[in-house]
Design an enzyme around this catalytic site. Structure first.
Site, mmCIF file in Angstrom:
data_model
loop_
_atom_site.group_PDB
_atom_site.id
_atom_site.type_symbol
_atom_site.label_atom_id
_atom_site.label_comp_id
_atom_site.label_asym_id
_atom_site.label_seq_id
_atom_site.Cartn_x
_atom_site.Cartn_y
_atom_site.Cartn_z
ATOM 1 N N GLU A 172 0.830 -1.209 0.000
ATOM 2 C CA GLU A 172 0.000 0.000 0.000
ATOM 3 C C GLU A 172 0.865 1.261 0.000
ATOM 4 O O GLU A 172 0.751 2.119 0.880
ATOM 5 C CB GLU A 172 -0.990 -0.008 1.180
ATOM 6 N N GLU A 304 -5.072 -8.836 -0.064
ATOM 7 C CA GLU A 304 -5.860 -8.440 1.124
ATOM 8 C C GLU A 304 -7.301 -8.298 0.681
ATOM 9 O O GLU A 304 -7.601 -7.503 -0.222
ATOM 10 C CB GLU A 304 -5.365 -7.120 1.722
HETATM 11 O O1 AHR Z 1 -5.265 -5.616 7.083
HETATM 12 C C1 AHR Z 1 -5.177 -4.420 7.782
HETATM 13 C C2 AHR Z 1 -4.514 -3.317 6.971
HETATM 14 O O2 AHR Z 1 -5.306 -3.015 5.875
HETATM 15 C C3 AHR Z 1 -3.192 -3.654 6.376
HETATM 16 O O3 AHR Z 1 -2.138 -3.483 7.265
HETATM 17 C C4 AHR Z 1 -3.088 -2.690 5.246
HETATM 18 O O4 AHR Z 1 -2.295 -3.172 4.188
HETATM 19 C C5 AHR Z 1 -4.523 -2.453 4.851
HETATM 20 O O5 AHR Z 1 -4.827 -1.107 4.748
#
Ligand code: AHR
Length: 500
Positions: A172, A304
């Site tokens: 990110e 994610e």
């Molecule tokens: O999963 C929680 C957070 O969500 C992670 O650390 C990040 O990559 C995303 O914004």
């Protein structure tokens, strides 16, 4: 309603990694959730909880991503190696401001992967780390020859190099990973990835470029443009093997995402509609990737995904601890069906996160552990791993929903494994409509059928007091037909039908 399956029409291969998981140094995911240390009274093997490892093995966990997430871009790997008593104690500034004692580091991660029998996905630090630091970490983990980092690893008790299957170059980076612009990250990506060396030519590291947040298509376009830009040789395919995409489902109202357990029918359907956003994201990011990589050598890694609700009342807001209901289970069921159906593009997906954080498959409370409804979905879908997607078509399918939140009533995917066993998984998104379904195969004459189901009230969940309120149940009410099976798919449920 009929589900037609052409078992002879194979449409792609479902890589096991689509059923991947993610574990971050966040809240009680790593510490307590997975790692309790050798001296804990909680039964463990080399510090890893026995119950958690066993439960993850039961769902055939194919790959585990670590150490973040946002934590990855603050993580300095040298803090987590060597004698535990001399490892740095520090504050986990991003997540909850708690002490991070670094007792879980590189050696512990690979020991965990060994116990789980899964592939490793290590995420490197671009935001606050240096090229040298990343390059030396790769050398430390994966070089078997004579070198300073390989010697250091041996000094710390690990003789043979580990297999780093996947390596993420930042996380990110448009946000917690350095607040970069897409063009800036792309330049950094090109530079950092150069030093992610393949020390073992027989087991090259799969390099993952940090991708977009949800529907930020401009990020994807710019990063692709920069990475595929000359002088990148054609065979370098943008210097990447994978490109990551993150997408969370939450029903934001102002500052709140809404309770994990207390919600009404409107919120249910709004959640389902948002979950369907995944389909559009895969198509649109995929279409941009296709322009630069028409042969699709670069995989989309949805590393994610999951539901993001408000934390449980009274818990640390920085720990992202939430309960998990039938709503989460149906979202998992429909999302995994989407991934299966788009296995031409999606090469890996990691639900966030494995234990005690966001949409977890497991929750722990000291020595106690519960399997969430989402765990059961992963258990019911495990047969898709490494199987071929086969053509399926629902006839007579209707929409469901309330107001503007209309969604398909049933979402399915179907695969055939190496033995020719057909697995059909179906999520019923409706809260009030049971479906009478007939499954019709093209040629196969079914010999036997096994059906399991997860169902319950929309906001039912497994608590530590009632850990098996929701669980997968074997269904015996069905009718075997000449070319398939007839069964009922109840409202608010996830079903697996296995036809041999
Ligand atoms: O999963 C929680 C957070 O969500 C992670 O650390 C990040 O990559 C995303 O914004």
């Amino acid at each position: 309603m009929k589900l037609y399956i052409n078992e002879n029409h194979r449409q792609g291969h479902i890589r096991p990694e689509i059923y991947g998981h993610f574990s971050e140094h966040l809240g009680r995911c790593i510490y307590e959730g997975i790692f309790v240390g050798e001296d804990s009274e909680i039964p463990n093997v080399n510090g890893m909880r026995r119950d958690v490892v066993e439960a993850l093995r039961e769902i055939w966990i194919p790959v585990l991503r670590w150490p973040g997430g946002c934590f990855a871009d603050e993580y300095h790997w040298r803090d987590g190696i060597g004698p535990k008593e001399s490892r740095k104690r520090m504050i986990n500034t991003h997540w909850g401001g708690v002490v991070e004692d670094n007792s879980f580091g590189t050696h512990e991660f690979f020991e965990l992967c060994r116990q789980l029998g899964c592939k490793s996905y290590v995420n490197g630090n671009v935001g606050s780390g240096t090229v040298q630091e990343m390059s030396e970490w790769v050398e430390y983990m994966s070089f078997d020859g004579v070198s300073p980092m390989a010697e250091l690893r041996r000094k710390n008790g690990q003789d043979a190099a580990w297999c780093v299957d996947y390596f993420g170059v930042g996380n990110e980076n448009w946000g917690c990973g350095g607040n970069m612009t897409a063009a800036q990250y792309a330049q950094e990506y090109r530079r950092y990835q150069t030093y992610v060396r393949n020390y073992d030519r027989n087991a090259p590291i799969f390099k993952i470029c940090g991708g977009a947040n949800a529907d930020d298509y401009e990020w994807t376009r710019t990063v692709m443009e920069e990475c595929f830009r000359s002088p990148a040789p054609e065979e370098a395919h943008g210097y990447m093997d994978g490109y990551s995409v993150h997408y969370y489902v939450g029903v934001e109202k102002g500052e709140h995402k809404g309770s994990a357990t207390e919600f009404d029918e409107n919120v249910w359907y709004e959640t389902m509609k948002r979950a369907f956003g995944m389909e559009e994201l895969i198509s649109r990011h995929g279409a941009i990737m296709d322009q630069y990589d028409p042969e699709r050598r670069v995989g989309m890694m949805v590393d994610e995904w999951g539901c993001w609700h408000d934390v449980e009342p009274g818990t640390n807001p920085g720990f992202l601890y939430q309960q998990n209901t039938m709503r989460d289970a149906v979202v998992a069921g429909l999302t995994l069906n989407i991934f299966n159906r788009r296995c031409d593009r999606v090469r890996m997906a990691c639900i966030a996160q494995a234990v005690n954080v966001l949409q977890s498959v497991l929750l722990t409370d000291g020595p106690r552990m519960v399997k969430t409804p989402t765990w059961y979905v992963f258990h019911m879908y495990r047969f898709h791993q490494d199987a071929d997607l086969v053509y399926s078509w629902l006839s007579g399918a209707e929409e469901t929903g309330l107001g503007e939140n209309r969604v398909p009533g049933i979402v399915e995917s179907v695969s055939a494994d190496a033995q020719g066993i057909i697995t059909a998984t179906l999520s019923n998104l409706s809260l009030d409509r049971d479906e009478e379904l007939e499954i019709v195969l093209t040629e196969k004459r079914p010999q036997s059928v096994q059906i399991t189901r997860l169902s319950g009230a929309m906001n039912a969940y497994n608590s530590f007091e009632e850990p098996e309120k929701l669980k997968e149940e074997e269904i015996r009410e069905y009718e075997l037909t000449e070319r398939g099976v007839r069964l009922t798919i109840p409202a608010c449920s996830v079903t697996t039908v296995r036809i041999a």
